[in-house]
Design a protein around this motif. Structure first.
Motif, PDB file in Angstrom:
ATOM      1  N   UNK A 166       0.826  -1.209   0.000  1.00  0.00           N
ATOM      2  CA  UNK A 166       0.000   0.000   0.000  1.00  0.00           C
ATOM      3  C   UNK A 166       0.859   1.257   0.000  1.00  0.00           C
ATOM      4  N   UNK A 167       1.931   1.210   0.763  1.00  0.00           N
ATOM      5  CA  UNK A 167       2.819   2.374   0.795  1.00  0.00           C
ATOM      6  C   UNK A 167       3.485   2.618  -0.542  1.00  0.00           C
ATOM      7  N   UNK A 168       3.914   1.530  -1.224  1.00  0.00           N
ATOM      8  CA  UNK A 168       4.530   1.696  -2.539  1.00  0.00           C
ATOM      9  C   UNK A 168       3.528   2.251  -3.548  1.00  0.00           C
ATOM     10  N   UNK A 169       2.294   1.730  -3.504  1.00  0.00           N
ATOM     11  CA  UNK A 169       1.278   2.224  -4.428  1.00  0.00           C
ATOM     12  C   UNK A 169       0.970   3.692  -4.167  1.00  0.00           C
ATOM     13  N   UNK A 170       0.871   4.069  -2.879  1.00  0.00           N
ATOM     14  CA  UNK A 170       0.620   5.467  -2.546  1.00  0.00           C
ATOM     15  C   UNK A 170       1.770   6.358  -3.023  1.00  0.00           C
ATOM     16  N   UNK A 171       2.999   5.847  -2.875  1.00  0.00           N
ATOM     17  CA  UNK A 171       4.145   6.603  -3.371  1.00  0.00           C
ATOM     18  C   UNK A 171       4.090   6.818  -4.860  1.00  0.00           C
ATOM     19  N   UNK A 172       3.589   5.799  -5.593  1.00  0.00           N
ATOM     20  CA  UNK A 172       3.441   5.971  -7.027  1.00  0.00           C
ATOM     21  C   UNK A 172       2.523   7.125  -7.372  1.00  0.00           C
ATOM     22  N   UNK A 173       1.396   7.238  -6.658  1.00  0.00           N
ATOM     23  CA  UNK A 173       0.487   8.367  -6.898  1.00  0.00           C
ATOM     24  C   UNK A 173       1.137   9.692  -6.501  1.00  0.00           C
ATOM     25  N   UNK A 174       1.882   9.676  -5.411  1.00  0.00           N
ATOM     26  CA  UNK A 174       2.550  10.897  -4.929  1.00  0.00           C
ATOM     27  C   UNK A 174       3.488  11.454  -6.001  1.00  0.00           C
ATOM     28  N   UNK A 175       4.336  10.581  -6.530  1.00  0.00           N
ATOM     29  CA  UNK A 175       5.313  11.053  -7.512  1.00  0.00           C
ATOM     30  C   UNK A 175       4.690  11.260  -8.892  1.00  0.00           C
ATOM     31  N   UNK A 176       3.545  10.630  -9.149  1.00  0.00           N
ATOM     32  CA  UNK A 176       2.838  10.897 -10.403  1.00  0.00           C
ATOM     33  C   UNK A 176       2.349  12.346 -10.448  1.00  0.00           C
TER      34      UNK A 176
END
Length: 586
Positions: A166-176
């Protein structure tokens, strides 16, 4: 934002509206975050020490792990724990605070950064980021944090995904979100200066996010101590990066300074040869290396007499003695009052002392190592000053100290060339001490030499800085006047004649009356094709002044005609007026 002529005003307005729109959207999402899920249900009550440690290590990471001030850098390590344990409503303001700390601390952290314009200022100086760019920067980070929080707590966590996934997926949205903002920035042609530093910040931010997610896993699995230790390791890494960055900046600054010393020596050695010009050059080179308020260059002539040039806070170099105040001026803010730090360096070559350089420095503003760079430049300065002194002595009349005939010929050519090119007038005055042979015969050659030195002192005392006085030969002198038309030069010659006539010349206790005759020629009033012709015409006017009674000044008009100070026109064939014989008996 500075408006350039090739950037349409419409694009500037659209860019500004876009940036404030991004900020407005970010603020709106922060407000809406109060109604979003706040922390993982299984997280439980977060201990105060864990929250404080997370905030503190995040602030350290942002402060010392960011180079450009446009990203959180290593400060992003605190975002995953904050999002997971307390939610977006606290993580978004924390991200804003981290970003502000990163931007402020990164300003001037190294000399190389300061030269690049600082972290906040895009070429306009540290701490001067345009308000619309700052709005975009804050808005993008707020939106990114809210989107990441929603993705983590409202999308992935309820599906039963692991904390790490979940943290990795959230990071993907953050940097997107950040990537989309950068694409928009580049598509509008608004390319950020020091993009390499921003890219490094973004790489740090990605790595810090991964470590932050890992710390959440460690918090939940191994306890608070291990999680705090992992965050602390990132903070220590940020401090070490700051130390290395500082050393790198100092090394770059030193390399730039040594290169500047080399270039400065080249400029000084191959620059102009006039004493005032060399004083200005040395002032400029010293100013590149040392921060000072007052400057003095004192040179010694062959007789050991000192001639001084100085500059104050205005940066204008002129002849004279400096008069600095007792203490440096007060600085903005709270500072202790200090005394001047006087940096003094002697200019010398083997076998001869040339002079001294003095600088009045404020120790609160002095850069470390500056005096060492100055010492490295001293040999070039001394060599250049020595060549100027030797050249000046070779071009000086040994008796009067005025320039010699060779210097006159060179200056006359230069001034004439500038006058032809610019259309500005110029004039030449030829002077001759009347009845000089009689002075030598009656009083001796020593008295004649004193008379010549007295006349030379009058000429030198009345000249402007850009004019030249020289001893042409024997009892003849010449003056070259820049940007001066003929009638003005005639008035100057008349003032010189009157000054010589009023001299109290008493070599043996008894006054000897000195008189001067002068001839003037001006360009372009006289359309001459060579500079030497102007000198010949001034000499003809002088010859006519001597033949028509001496102790007078004449202006050459061409065609063998001349004008007196009173406006009377004379020709070469006119004879001097004879005294009338009085009629005793009418």
């Amino acid at each position: 934002m500075p408006i350039e002529s090739n950037v349409p005003v419409k694009r500037l307005l659209l860019d500004s509206r876009y940036r404030y729109g991004v900020l407005g959207l970010g603020v709106l999402l922060v407000v809406l975050a109060w109604w979003l899920p706040q922390g993982a249900p299984s997280a439980g009550l977060v201990p105060v020490e864990v929250l404080l440690a997370t905030l503190g290590f995040g602030a350290l990471g942002a402060a010392y792990g960011s180079r450009s001030g446009r990203g959180l850098g290593l400060g992003a390590v605190a975002l995953p724990p904050l999002l997971h344990f307390v939610g977006s409503r606290f993580a978004a303001p924390a991200a804003l605070a981290f970003l502000a700390i990163a931007s402020l601390i990164s300003v001037g952290r190294s000399p190389s950064h300061a030269r690049a314009g600082g972290a906040l200022g895009r070429g306009s100086g540290a701490g001067e980021r345009p308000s619309d760019e700052w709005a975009e920067l804050l808005g993008v980070r707020l939106i990114a944090v809210i989107v990441a929080g929603v993705a983590w707590l409202a999308v992935f966590a309820p599906k039963g995904d692991s904390v790490f996934r979940a943290g990795l997926a959230a990071g993907g949205f953050y940097f997107l979100v950040i990537a989309i903002a950068e694409v928009i920035r580049w598509s509008t042609g608004d390319r950020e200066l020091r993009q390499d530093a921003f890219n490094r910040d973004l790489a740090y931010e990605i790595g810090a996010w991964l470590v932050g997610v890992l710390s959440v896993v460690v918090f939940l699995g191994s306890g608070r101590g291990a999680g705090i230790g992992l965050l602390g390791a990132v903070a220590v890494l940020a401090l070490e990066l700051a130390r290395l960055d500082r050393e790198r900046g100092v090394a770059i600054e030193g390399a730039h300074a040594m290169q500047e010393v080399h270039l400065a020596g080249h400029r000084i050695i191959f620059g102009e040869s006039e004493p005032l010009a060399i004083a200005r050059q040395i002032f400029g080179e010293c100013r590149r290396l040392v921060t000072f308020s007052w400057f003095q260059l004192a040179l010694l002539d062959a007789n050991g007499e000192e001639q001084s040039w100085f500059s104050g806070p205005d940066g204008w170099v002129r002849e004279g003695e400096p008069e600095p105040p007792p203490r440096p001026a007060a600085l903005p803010g709270i500072h202790r009052r200090v005394s001047w730090q006087i940096v003094e360096r002697e200019l010398a070559v083997p076998g001869r002392r040339l002079g001294v350089i003095r600088m009045w420095c404020d120790p609160r503003q002095q850069r470390p190592g500056a005096t060492g760079w100055l010492d490295a430049l001293l040999p070039q300065m001394a060599s250049s000053v020595h060549s100027v002194v030797l050249d000046r002595e070779a071009r000086q009349d040994p008796l009067t100290g005025l320039a010699d005939r060779r210097a006159l010929e060179e200056r006359l050519l230069n001034v004439y060339g500038q006058a032809v090119e610019s259309g500005q007038p110029m004039a030449v005055i030829m002077c001759d001490l009347d009845k000089f042979k009689r002075i030598n015969d009656l009083y001796g050659h020593a008295t004649g030499d004193q008379a010549l030195m007295a006349v030379a002192a009058v000429l030198e005392g009345h000249r402007r800085e850009k004019d030249l006085c020289c001893r042409y030969g024997g009892e003849e002198f010449a003056v070259v006047l820049e940007e001066t038309e003929g009638h003005t030069a005639l008035q100057v010659a008349e003032r010189l004649r009157e000054a010589v006539e009023s001299l109290a010349f008493k070599p043996h206790g008894r006054r000897i009356k000195l008189q001067l005759s002068a001839g003037v020629a001006a360009f372009p009033e006289l359309h001459v094709k060579e500079a030497g012709t102007l000198l010949e015409l001034a000499d003809e006017a002088l010859y006519k002044a001597k033949k028509s009674g001496r102790n007078r000044c004449l202006l050459a008009l061409g065609s063998a005609s001349f004008e007196t100070v009173d406006g009377e026109i004379m020709s070469a064939t006119d004879k001097p007026a004879q005294p009338s014989i009085p009629t005793l008996f009418a």
